[in-house]
Scaffold this active site. Sequence first.
Site, PDB file in Angstrom:
ATOM      1  CB  CYS A   2      -0.816   0.111   1.290  1.00 45.95           C
ATOM      2  SG  CYS A   2      -2.014  -1.209   1.534  1.00 45.95           S
ATOM      3  NE  ARG A  27       4.400   1.230  -1.243  1.00 50.28           N
ATOM      4  CZ  ARG A  27       5.486   0.512  -1.014  1.00 50.28           C
ATOM      5  NH1 ARG A  27       6.537   0.663  -1.793  1.00 50.28           N
ATOM      6  NH2 ARG A  27       5.540  -0.345  -0.024  1.00 50.28           N
ATOM      7  CD1 TRP A  75      -2.885  -4.829  -4.634  1.00 50.96           C
ATOM      8  CD2 TRP A  75      -2.365  -6.057  -2.839  1.00 50.96           C
ATOM      9  NE1 TRP A  75      -2.838  -6.148  -5.025  1.00 50.96           N
ATOM     10  CE2 TRP A  75      -2.528  -6.925  -3.950  1.00 50.96           C
ATOM     11  CE3 TRP A  75      -2.043  -6.617  -1.601  1.00 50.96           C
ATOM     12  CZ2 TRP A  75      -2.357  -8.309  -3.849  1.00 50.96           C
ATOM     13  CZ3 TRP A  75      -1.887  -7.992  -1.512  1.00 50.96           C
ATOM     14  CH2 TRP A  75      -2.040  -8.816  -2.634  1.00 50.96           C
ATOM     15  CG  ASN A 101       2.719  -0.784   3.183  1.00 50.38           C
ATOM     16  OD1 ASN A 101       2.141  -1.761   2.731  1.00 50.38           O
ATOM     17  ND2 ASN A 101       3.961  -0.471   2.854  1.00 50.38           N
ATOM     18  N   GLY A 102       0.958  -2.997   5.380  1.00 42.63           N
ATOM     19  CA  GLY A 102       1.480  -4.229   5.961  1.00 42.63           C
ATOM     20  C   GLY A 102       0.362  -5.115   6.462  1.00 42.63           C
ATOM     21  CD  GLU A 494       9.392 -11.108 -17.648  1.00 38.59           C
ATOM     22  OE1 GLU A 494       9.109 -11.896 -16.748  1.00 38.59           O
ATOM     23  OE2 GLU A 494       9.178  -9.882 -17.560  1.00 38.59           O
ATOM     24  CE  LYS A 498       6.073  -8.135 -17.642  1.00 40.41           C
ATOM     25  NZ  LYS A 498       7.182  -8.532 -16.830  1.00 40.41           N
ATOM     26  CD  GLU A 501       2.992  -8.386 -15.146  1.00 41.37           C
ATOM     27  OE1 GLU A 501       2.816  -8.192 -13.946  1.00 41.37           O
ATOM     28  OE2 GLU A 501       4.111  -8.406 -15.668  1.00 41.37           O
ATOM     29  CG  HIS A 517       6.964 -34.252 -23.408  1.00 43.87           C
ATOM     30  ND1 HIS A 517       7.147 -35.602 -23.615  1.00 43.87           N
ATOM     31  CD2 HIS A 517       8.118 -33.649 -23.814  1.00 43.87           C
ATOM     32  CE1 HIS A 517       8.357 -35.823 -24.087  1.00 43.87           C
ATOM     33  NE2 HIS A 517       8.971 -34.643 -24.227  1.00 43.87           N
ATOM     34  CE  LYS A 616       7.691  -2.032 -10.396  1.00 43.70           C
ATOM     35  NZ  LYS A 616       7.769  -2.811 -11.639  1.00 43.70           N
TER      36      LYS A 616
HETATM   37  O1  M6R Z   1      10.261  -6.381  -6.636  1.00 39.53           O
HETATM   38  P1  M6R Z   1      10.479  -7.805  -7.025  1.00 39.53           P
HETATM   39  O2  M6R Z   1      11.377  -7.955  -8.176  1.00 39.53           O
HETATM   40  O3  M6R Z   1      10.913  -8.657  -5.874  1.00 39.53           O
HETATM   41  O4  M6R Z   1       9.056  -8.317  -7.467  1.00 39.53           O
HETATM   42  C1  M6R Z   1       8.829  -9.657  -7.785  1.00 39.53           C
HETATM   43  C2  M6R Z   1       7.549  -9.799  -8.557  1.00 39.53           C
HETATM   44  O5  M6R Z   1       6.463  -9.390  -7.786  1.00 39.53           O
HETATM   45  C3  M6R Z   1       7.566  -8.995  -9.848  1.00 39.53           C
HETATM   46  O6  M6R Z   1       8.672  -9.339 -10.630  1.00 39.53           O
HETATM   47  C4  M6R Z   1       6.290  -9.228 -10.669  1.00 39.53           C
HETATM   48  O7  M6R Z   1       6.218 -10.544 -11.087  1.00 39.53           O
HETATM   49  C5  M6R Z   1       6.302  -8.263 -11.838  1.00 39.53           C
HETATM   50  N1  M6R Z   1       5.438  -7.171 -11.580  1.00 39.53           N
HETATM   51  C6  M6R Z   1       5.878  -8.873 -13.113  1.00 39.53           C
HETATM   52  O8  M6R Z   1       5.971  -7.953 -14.149  1.00 39.53           O
END
Ligand code: M6R
Length: 621
Positions: A2, A27, A75, A101-102, A494, A498, A501, A517, A616
């Site tokens: 958050c 956040r 969040w 936050n937490g 990856e 992308k 998400e 497989h 994030k």
């Molecule tokens: O801040 P971090 O690299 O530790 O975050 C890990 C994941 O939450 C982050 O890479 C997430 O998968 C990305 N937003 C994907 O694009």
Amino acid sequence: MCGIVGYIGKREAYPIILEGLKRLEYRGYDSAGIALYDGSDIKLSKTKGKVADLEAKAATEINTSGTLGIGHTRWATHGVPNDVNSHPHYSNSGNLVIIHNGIIENYESLKKELLKRGYTFESDTDTEVLINLIEDVKTNENVKTNENVKLGKAVQIALNQVVGAYAIAVFDKNKPNEIVVAKLGSPLAIGIGDEEFFIASDASPFLEYTKKAIYLEDEEMAIISRKKGIKIRKIKNDALVDPYIQELQINLEQIEKGGYEHFMLKEIHEQPNAIKDTYRGRLRAKEGIIKMSGIDDNLERILNANRIIVVACGTSWHAGLVSEYIFENLARIPVEVEYASEFRYRNPVITEQDVVIAISQSGETADTLAAIKLAKSKGAFVFGVCNVVGSTISRETHAGAYTHAGPEIGVASTKAFTTQITVLTLIALKLAKEKGTISNSQFHMHLQELELIPDKVKKALKSDSHIKMIADIYKDAKNCLYLGRGYNFPVALEGALKLKEISYIHAEGYPAAEMKHGPIALIDEQMPVFVIATKKGHYEKVVSNIQEIKSRSGKIIAIVTEGDEDVKYIADHVIEVPDTIESLTPLLTTIPLQLLSYHIAVMLDRNVDQPRNLAKSVTVE
Ligand code: M6R
């Protein structure tokens, strides 16, 4: 996870807090709220939705004047995103107000006790429990000591009963000249201006006002007073702490969109410079030198490692997977790549001879942090690869290397990925050189090629309009498959992440050879398959896989090396990237996949920078 913002000083708090919340929306963005003090009372406005919704609501609901205030962008963890669960939260008396936050893990037992004592709760949040616990402590202490116990003391006593993670800001309408903040596990920065103070989850909300900041350490709290300044104490034993004031190096332009429609697009285009910034001062190709103090200072320990264990989440985990190929191939060190969330709970075998590399853009990811703590407790040497300077992970690790990618604000990681791979490549090359597992000529060739990568990324970015055209053709697909082999298998993962998400299209990444497989059953004329088929590595094998897709009528979009003539005749579309050595191909092949996801998401009218349900940095388990 958050964003929290606070202000106390001479200016109007509302615009500072509102703008700060907008910058921290990465956040969390499912609800937002603000509480201001105007000299007579607390004025509070909060709502489900984004900061823009709060802005509209607050304008009609409250008088926004006041020189003290706190704000929150959420969040959700405990309680669905709705108006009532949004922060700030009042205590039962209406005197105290908090943002948090937490997660308070023992909130249920605390709540039970408070219910017995007559407290009532409007929301489902753990935060409302915390503010009432503070109020309860304050009331009890007042009776016990027969004097008005200070808010800071009450916060401290309450936090000593709490299990979990927090960055909080609290104020009391009867003591409106101070804000009390505290931190454990979630970040909290205090900006120091001229007779004014700023509070925020990161420094971005106060960059235009001050470059002086204090980052609270875990288990520290601060009483920030309009008249008396800042006093920092240890939450556990009340010891006074000497504040360490840092001079911030980031500027406002770095956290603005700079003419791009989205942060993600800006960050994709920043990659040539970001990669350069990552190796700047470390890579001296002409002299054949790689200088990295985190490695140099611990060389013996790292070289003598039995194995490297990489721990990370999400995109960072994908970068870790690329590094497995690089470390094993170049430096001949066995590598295991672990999801931090699995590793921490798996009772893994860790020895003092292990080196753990923790990768995290934010440096705040809860699972990665827990994995680090576990590895340290078993005696392993832990090396961090982080982007955010001063982040918790960068401080929790024995040594580390920053990626220097600059602030990444789009929730989807882009430049974090390529700069993480750059740092990991530098480390692998350095270890390979020290171990003698790479010849001099190969070493020099790698260094020279790495120096060429920024320009090659620039070239790869030039395919943007071609990629946009492809995005338009496949934007309505319901499922997509991403295939790659070797170094480019993690790139396939990856690429799929992308797309998922930010566009909400289901996508799977697979090692190309694994397709037969199982996933091959999915292939029909509706299925776009994105295949990374660059010339190096297992090119012929990948071409065979492409043939297999073709004979089942799948649609093939291939990422190929510039000038490739073979795949062109089989694939429906090809996207070219410049040629480079195999280990560096991920730095190029990932670029078209980022652009493709971006364009599809824009065409589908998705919120690219703030995709639904995400945030994030994931500071909860
Ligand atoms: O801040 P971090 O690299 O530790 O975050 C890990 C994941 O939450 C982050 O890479 C997430 O998968 C990305 N937003 C994907 O694009």
